[in-house]
Scaffold this active site. Structure first.
Site, PDB file in Angstrom:
ATOM      1  N   PRO A   2      -3.635  -6.098  -3.157  1.00  0.00           N
ATOM      2  CA  PRO A   2      -2.416  -5.256  -3.478  1.00  0.00           C
ATOM      3  C   PRO A   2      -2.413  -4.722  -4.948  1.00  0.00           C
ATOM      4  O   PRO A   2      -2.716  -5.715  -5.773  1.00  0.00           O
ATOM      5  CB  PRO A   2      -1.313  -5.922  -2.818  1.00  0.00           C
ATOM      6  CG  PRO A   2      -1.808  -6.930  -1.942  1.00  0.00           C
ATOM      7  CD  PRO A   2      -3.219  -7.132  -2.667  1.00  0.00           C
ATOM      8  N   GLU A   3      -1.816  -3.629  -5.288  1.00  0.00           N
ATOM      9  CA  GLU A   3      -1.484  -3.281  -6.770  1.00  0.00           C
ATOM     10  C   GLU A   3       0.043  -3.555  -6.978  1.00  0.00           C
ATOM     11  O   GLU A   3       0.781  -3.929  -6.134  1.00  0.00           O
ATOM     12  CB  GLU A   3      -2.195  -1.835  -6.942  1.00  0.00           C
ATOM     13  CG  GLU A   3      -3.389  -1.975  -6.565  1.00  0.00           C
ATOM     14  CD  GLU A   3      -4.282  -0.521  -7.003  1.00  0.00           C
ATOM     15  OE1 GLU A   3      -3.748   0.064  -7.690  1.00  0.00           O
ATOM     16  OE2 GLU A   3      -5.508  -0.539  -6.401  1.00  0.00           O
ATOM     17  N   LYS A  53       0.388  -8.794 -10.818  1.00  0.00           N
ATOM     18  CA  LYS A  53       0.031  -9.154  -9.485  1.00  0.00           C
ATOM     19  C   LYS A  53       0.552 -10.611  -9.058  1.00  0.00           C
ATOM     20  O   LYS A  53       0.307 -11.301  -8.076  1.00  0.00           O
ATOM     21  CB  LYS A  53      -1.331  -8.948  -9.041  1.00  0.00           C
ATOM     22  CG  LYS A  53      -1.794  -7.492  -9.142  1.00  0.00           C
ATOM     23  CD  LYS A  53      -3.371  -7.345  -8.862  1.00  0.00           C
ATOM     24  CE  LYS A  53      -3.654  -5.918  -9.235  1.00  0.00           C
ATOM     25  NZ  LYS A  53      -4.955  -5.623  -9.143  1.00  0.00           N
ATOM     26  N   GLN A  70      -3.958 -13.398  -5.202  1.00  0.00           N
ATOM     27  CA  GLN A  70      -5.287 -13.185  -5.324  1.00  0.00           C
ATOM     28  C   GLN A  70      -5.910 -12.230  -4.121  1.00  0.00           C
ATOM     29  O   GLN A  70      -5.191 -11.322  -3.803  1.00  0.00           O
ATOM     30  CB  GLN A  70      -6.010 -14.646  -5.445  1.00  0.00           C
ATOM     31  CG  GLN A  70      -5.707 -15.627  -6.497  1.00  0.00           C
ATOM     32  CD  GLN A  70      -6.289 -16.748  -6.765  1.00  0.00           C
ATOM     33  OE1 GLN A  70      -6.056 -17.358  -5.731  1.00  0.00           O
ATOM     34  NE2 GLN A  70      -6.720 -17.176  -7.684  1.00  0.00           N
ATOM     35  N   ARG A 125      -1.560 -13.792 -20.989  1.00  0.00           N
ATOM     36  CA  ARG A 125      -2.646 -13.074 -21.091  1.00  0.00           C
ATOM     37  C   ARG A 125      -2.201 -11.638 -20.582  1.00  0.00           C
ATOM     38  O   ARG A 125      -2.898 -10.481 -20.919  1.00  0.00           O
ATOM     39  CB  ARG A 125      -3.802 -13.365 -20.363  1.00  0.00           C
ATOM     40  CG  ARG A 125      -4.995 -12.814 -20.381  1.00  0.00           C
ATOM     41  CD  ARG A 125      -6.301 -13.431 -19.557  1.00  0.00           C
ATOM     42  NE  ARG A 125      -6.248 -13.489 -18.195  1.00  0.00           N
ATOM     43  CZ  ARG A 125      -5.884 -14.731 -17.673  1.00  0.00           C
ATOM     44  NH1 ARG A 125      -5.745 -15.643 -18.259  1.00  0.00           N
ATOM     45  NH2 ARG A 125      -5.634 -14.648 -16.364  1.00  0.00           N
ATOM     46  N   ASN A 169      -7.240  -0.129  -8.680  1.00  0.00           N
ATOM     47  CA  ASN A 169      -8.227   0.724  -8.312  1.00  0.00           C
ATOM     48  C   ASN A 169      -7.571   2.159  -7.971  1.00  0.00           C
ATOM     49  O   ASN A 169      -7.941   2.951  -8.439  1.00  0.00           O
ATOM     50  CB  ASN A 169      -9.310   0.087  -7.296  1.00  0.00           C
ATOM     51  CG  ASN A 169     -10.567   1.267  -7.575  1.00  0.00           C
ATOM     52  OD1 ASN A 169     -10.801   1.534  -8.603  1.00  0.00           O
ATOM     53  ND2 ASN A 169     -11.077   1.478  -6.406  1.00  0.00           N
ATOM     54  N   ARG A 253     -16.434  -0.839  -8.875  1.00  0.00           N
ATOM     55  CA  ARG A 253     -15.201  -0.564  -7.979  1.00  0.00           C
ATOM     56  C   ARG A 253     -15.589   0.968  -7.381  1.00  0.00           C
ATOM     57  O   ARG A 253     -15.805   2.018  -8.186  1.00  0.00           O
ATOM     58  CB  ARG A 253     -13.733  -0.789  -8.647  1.00  0.00           C
ATOM     59  CG  ARG A 253     -13.568  -2.011  -9.063  1.00  0.00           C
ATOM     60  CD  ARG A 253     -13.135  -3.071  -8.030  1.00  0.00           C
ATOM     61  NE  ARG A 253     -12.229  -2.882  -7.004  1.00  0.00           N
ATOM     62  CZ  ARG A 253     -11.197  -2.917  -7.412  1.00  0.00           C
ATOM     63  NH1 ARG A 253     -10.505  -3.880  -8.214  1.00  0.00           N
ATOM     64  NH2 ARG A 253      -9.963  -2.871  -6.526  1.00  0.00           N
TER      65      ARG A 253
END
Length: 263
Positions: A2-3, A53, A70, A125, A169, A253
């Protein structure tokens, strides 16, 4: 995976179920989290934040549950007392008098103090979240032109959570189609108009996906997401120029694009 828009909508559903309600029972599968069960019982969930995410579940005693789904993790909301029929492995249960939220299959789960939130490796990060209403196109443009990112091809940059959190993506594909660019471009090579268009699209497309999900309007896509312009539409005509949408692979991808109007 999932985005950002899907993660934020999941967080909305979790918040609607248990935010502001006393926790009547707390259960963790992992031994290192067991001591927190008693500490959290009776506390409230004050908010559920997304960082790309990852989900941050904030409690009234100052602790925060960090979880990253994940590939396989999934949150579910059930009525308290209900026993779900599933083969998934339960990792977290947060129960209130009427609703319970469950996290299945995830393995990246930690309890953090306020101080630890500021030093957590993933949170350190990750870049600004595209669904954060405080993030502006001007700030996105500045990141695009920064020495860290300006020389990277968009094919990889738009998948890098350190650049902007929440992109993935399908958003990469739709954003680049929207601005008429291919994945081989770099920010340092764009003109001012292209930079401005991309800076806006990097926020507008994810926010459109989030706000229109499930609504009956022209942007609806099978009741799940806004209507895709090119993603999973290889072989169809591009609605902008009539060219045929093609599928290739970029940064390992699937990538969908129109060779006729994306240059």
């Amino acid at each position: 995976m999932p985005e950002g828009p899907e993660i934020r909508r999941a967080a909305d559903n979790l918040e609607a179920a248990i935010k502001g309600k006393p926790l009547t029972d707390v259960w963790f599968a992992f031994a290192q989290l067991k001591p927190y069960e008693s500490q959290l019982t009776g506390q409230l969930v004050t908010r559920i934040e997304t960082r790309g995410k990852a989900l941050l579940t904030h409690f009234s005693n100052g602790l925060t549950l960090y979880s990253h789904n994940q590939l396989y993790g999934v949150w579910r909301v059930i009525d308290t007392g209900e026993i779900p029929q599933t083969t998934r492995i339960l990792r977290v249960r947060l129960q209130t008098a009427d609703k319970t939220i469950l996290l299945y299959s995830a393995s990246d789960i930690e309890m953090l103090t306020a101080e630890q939130l500021t030093t957590h490796p993933f949170l350190q990060r990750v870049g600004p979240d595209v669904l954060d209403a405080r993030l502006t196109p001007e700030e996105v443009k500045a990141r695009l032109l920064s020495p860290r990112f300006c020389n990277r091809q968009f094919s990889g940059l738009l998948l890098d959570q350190a650049f902007l959190a929440g992109l993935g993506n399908y958003l990469r594909v739709e954003i680049l189609w929207q601005v008429g660019l291919t994945g081989q471009h770099k920010a340092k090579d764009l003109n001012e108009a292209q930079l401005n268009a991309l800076s806006h699209a990097l926020l507008d497309i994810p926010r459109l996906s989030y706000t229109t999900r499930g609504q009956a309007d022209e942007n609806k896509h099978h009741g799940a997401l806004f209507r895709f312009k090119v993603f999973h539409r290889d072989g169809e005509a591009c609605e902008r120029c009539g060219g045929i949408i093609e599928k290739t692979t970029l940064s390992s991808r699937p990538f969908y694009w129109c060779p006729h109007c994306q240059k």
